[in-house]
Design a protein around this motif. Structure first.
Motif, mmCIF file in Angstrom:
data_model
loop_
_atom_site.group_PDB
_atom_site.id
_atom_site.type_symbol
_atom_site.label_atom_id
_atom_site.label_comp_id
_atom_site.label_asym_id
_atom_site.label_seq_id
_atom_site.Cartn_x
_atom_site.Cartn_y
_atom_site.Cartn_z
ATOM 1 N N UNK A 1 18.422 4.063 13.768
ATOM 2 C CA UNK A 1 19.138 5.239 14.492
ATOM 3 C C UNK A 1 18.610 6.618 14.179
ATOM 4 N N UNK A 2 18.294 6.800 12.965
ATOM 5 C CA UNK A 2 17.834 8.191 12.585
ATOM 6 C C UNK A 2 16.277 8.261 12.071
ATOM 7 N N UNK A 3 15.542 7.326 12.735
ATOM 8 C CA UNK A 3 14.150 7.098 12.623
ATOM 9 C C UNK A 3 13.499 6.804 11.386
ATOM 10 N N UNK A 4 14.380 5.775 10.509
ATOM 11 C CA UNK A 4 13.858 5.258 9.260
ATOM 12 C C UNK A 4 12.641 4.295 9.762
ATOM 13 N N UNK A 5 11.563 4.609 8.669
ATOM 14 C CA UNK A 5 10.333 3.708 8.717
ATOM 15 C C UNK A 5 10.136 2.667 7.527
ATOM 16 N N UNK A 6 10.391 1.393 7.757
ATOM 17 C CA UNK A 6 10.365 0.512 6.524
ATOM 18 C C UNK A 6 9.169 0.664 5.529
ATOM 19 N N UNK A 7 9.497 0.773 4.219
ATOM 20 C CA UNK A 7 8.774 1.275 3.195
ATOM 21 C C UNK A 7 8.032 0.047 2.490
ATOM 22 N N UNK A 8 8.950 -0.711 2.000
ATOM 23 C CA UNK A 8 8.660 -1.811 1.048
ATOM 24 C C UNK A 8 9.811 -2.974 1.538
ATOM 25 N N UNK B 1 13.163 -0.888 1.590
ATOM 26 C CA UNK B 1 13.325 0.287 1.244
ATOM 27 C C UNK B 1 12.643 1.272 2.359
ATOM 28 N N UNK B 2 13.153 2.475 2.833
ATOM 29 C CA UNK B 2 12.748 3.053 4.029
ATOM 30 C C UNK B 2 12.444 4.627 3.458
ATOM 31 N N UNK B 3 11.551 5.037 4.314
ATOM 32 C CA UNK B 3 11.458 6.755 4.224
ATOM 33 C C UNK B 3 11.533 7.184 5.593
ATOM 34 N N UNK B 4 11.810 8.668 5.602
ATOM 35 C CA UNK B 4 12.104 8.992 6.704
ATOM 36 C C UNK B 4 11.234 10.450 6.967
ATOM 37 N N UNK C 1 0.738 -1.075 -0.191
ATOM 38 C CA UNK C 1 0.227 0.144 -0.112
ATOM 39 C C UNK C 1 0.782 1.221 -0.012
ATOM 40 N N UNK C 2 2.040 1.330 0.318
ATOM 41 C CA UNK C 2 2.886 2.541 0.280
ATOM 42 C C UNK C 2 3.492 2.977 -0.893
ATOM 43 N N UNK C 3 3.072 4.162 -0.971
ATOM 44 C CA UNK C 3 3.629 4.716 -2.451
ATOM 45 C C UNK C 3 5.125 4.802 -2.803
ATOM 46 N N UNK C 4 5.582 4.260 -3.705
ATOM 47 C CA UNK C 4 7.008 4.102 -4.067
ATOM 48 C C UNK C 4 7.522 5.860 -4.389
#
Length: 371
Positions: free
Chosen positions: A353-360, A169-172, A138-141
């Motif tokens: 450590x810098x707050x990454x959220x798993x995306x895919x 992959x991650x987003x911040x 569901x996460x937009x790439x």
């Protein structure tokens, strides 16, 4: 009845629009890029003699309903003493007959050229869009991130493919990110050391700075298992178009005693613009581009590398600090990072450590084809 067509880039380009629903997170490459990348007369992978590929499109009653590109990177096989083939741009509906026809065509093509294994997605190399999504559908790439629907992994497994390399992959969330968290004694020392020069990128310096980035990429990734050094033509072919989308406040190139030792290329996420234009240049494209520039809030890191002699000295964190500061000052609210291998514990810990959220979650799927 399913028929196969080879080399028809227009038919292949139409496939996702025919088989994925309008609300799908899938974002097509621009038609001009798709046409250029899959033209063997223009792609340096072929013109420089490093590899070869074939594009297959499946049609049902004349309508394109699936596509796949089979490729062999001869330079990679020579470098890694292998006989591997790859598949990429694998898109189709939840249709076992179409998937089986396409995968069989790719396998037969590869087997006829001496390959013993085939794996994908690789579009077309390990330094381009890679993987099959296995979670986070569901996460937009972001730009240059792969997205595939859930049935692609299932169809591959039904054809005897298995995951052989897992990635995330991650987003911040930049609103929550304090750049100071990236600074320790080593990073602060790097920032204060006059022997390190921090170079921006402008239209006038674009070519020189991209060559710096290529050299740092080749040095920093040299020991990676799937990597093959990029020639100037290959890098320009992949990165040259960045000049037209780049936010000049974001790139980071670092020299030490005149030698490029660090490169971090970050660009605005172009996927909303591509969606608005239908992935084609038209009369309304300038309007959409201007609107995108005024509203852009997402960015994506496309390239991030440090010369081996300067790894573990704090340069990684110092570069990220510079980027995070620039992103926040420019008004961006989130940034995406291209994949990190699940076996790369150090990078995963740094991301956490810098707050990454798993995306895919993604995987490369492979299969032996020499039996």
């Amino acid at each position: 009845m399913i028929t196969l067509r080879t080399g028809d880039r227009a038919a292949a380009f139409a496939v996702p629009g025919n088989v994925y629903p309008p609300g799908s997170p899938y974002v097509s490459p621009m038609w001009g890029d798709f046409d250029r990348i899959l033209d063997p007369a223009r792609n340096p992978l072929v013109t420089e003699g490093h590899g070869r590929f074939e594009l297959f499109t499946a049609l049902r009653n004349g309508t394109p309903v699936g596509r796949i590109v089979a490729s062999i990177h001869d330079a990679s096989n020579t470098r890694h003493d292998a006989s591997h083939a790859q598949f990429g741009f694998f898109d189709c509906g939840d249709d076992a007959e179409v998937a089986g026809t396409l995968l069989a065509a790719a396998e037969d093509w590869a087997r006829a050229r001496g390959a013993s294994e085939i794996a994908g997605n690789f579009n077309l190399t390990a330094m381009q869009m890679t993987g099959v999504v296995t979670a986070g559908f569901d996460a937009a790439p972001y730009t240059d991130m792969m997205w595939t629907p859930p049935h692609i992994a299932r169809l591959l497994e039904a054809q005897g493919y298995r995951p052989v390399f897992d990635m995330t992959t991650f987003d911040y969330d930049l609103d929550r990110l304090d750049p100071a968290l990236l600074l320790g004694p080593k990073q602060q020392a790097i920032l204060e050391d006059p022997d390190y020069r921090w170079l921006g990128v402008t239209r006038r310096t674009f070519a020189a700075r991209m060559e710096d980035a290529r050299l740092v990429l080749n040095a920093g990734f040299d020991r990676n298992p799937m990597f093959v050094p990029l020639t100037p033509a290959e890098f320009e072919f992949q990165a040259g178009e960045m000049m037209w989308i780049m936010d000049w406040r974001l790139p980071v190139i670092v020299h030490h005693h005149g030698k490029p030792v660090g490169a971090l290329l970050c660009v605005p996420d172009m996927n909303p613009f591509i969606r608005d234009t239908g992935a084609r240049i038209g009369i309304t494209t300038p309007f959409h581009f201007l609107r995108h520039r005024l509203k852009r809030r997402r960015a994506v890191i496309l390239l991030y590398s440090v010369d081996p002699e300067h790894q573990n000295r704090g340069l990684n964190g110092a570069m990220l600090y510079r980027l995070a500061t620039a992103l926040k000052q420019a008004g961006y609210t989130s940034v995406g990072g291209t994949w990190i291998a699940d076996v790369n514990g150090a990078s995963l810990r740094q991301a956490e450590k810098i707050g990454a959220r798993p995306l895919h979650e993604l995987a490369i799927f492979g299969k032996r084809i020499d039996a």
